[in-house]
Write a protein that holds these residues in place. Structure first.
Motif, PDB file in Angstrom:
ATOM      1  N   ARG A 237      14.538 -24.944 -20.881  1.00  0.00           N
ATOM      2  CA  ARG A 237      14.050 -23.680 -20.318  1.00  0.00           C
ATOM      3  C   ARG A 237      13.803 -22.650 -21.415  1.00  0.00           C
ATOM      4  O   ARG A 237      12.829 -21.911 -21.373  1.00  0.00           O
ATOM      5  N   THR A 238      14.687 -22.630 -22.434  1.00  0.00           N
ATOM      6  CA  THR A 238      14.566 -21.635 -23.510  1.00  0.00           C
ATOM      7  C   THR A 238      14.433 -22.255 -24.902  1.00  0.00           C
ATOM      8  O   THR A 238      14.382 -21.522 -25.887  1.00  0.00           O
TER       9      THR A 238
ATOM     10  N   PRO B  37      12.962 -17.415 -21.525  1.00  0.00           N
ATOM     11  CA  PRO B  37      12.224 -18.609 -21.108  1.00  0.00           C
ATOM     12  C   PRO B  37      11.006 -18.871 -21.992  1.00  0.00           C
ATOM     13  O   PRO B  37      10.364 -17.927 -22.474  1.00  0.00           O
TER      14      PRO B  37
END
Length: 67
Positions: free
Chosen positions: A23-24, A63
């Protein structure tokens, strides 16, 4: 750590690919290969997995942009 030494006259190639997308963060595998001698043998020199994290202005994980 190096798997094998890099020698004079080696043709050195660096390959990189995304191994994991979170996600990041992205995990990118980098491999270094030497092409050596008249037979053009492929010799692995080193390899690593590097993780890059997207940060916002406050240096907190944010994100990743959409693909």
């Amino acid at each position: 750590a190096f798997i094998a030494p890099m020698l004079l006259l080696d043709l050195v190639s660096v390959y990189a690919w995304v191994e994991r997308r979170g996600r990041t963060s992205l995990a990118i595998r980098i491999a270094v290969i030497a092409t050596r001698g008249v037979d053009e043998d492929k010799i692995p020199l080193t390899e690593g997995l590097f993780t890059f994290v997207a940060l916002d202005e406050d240096h907190r994980p944010r994100p990743l942009p959409a693909k």
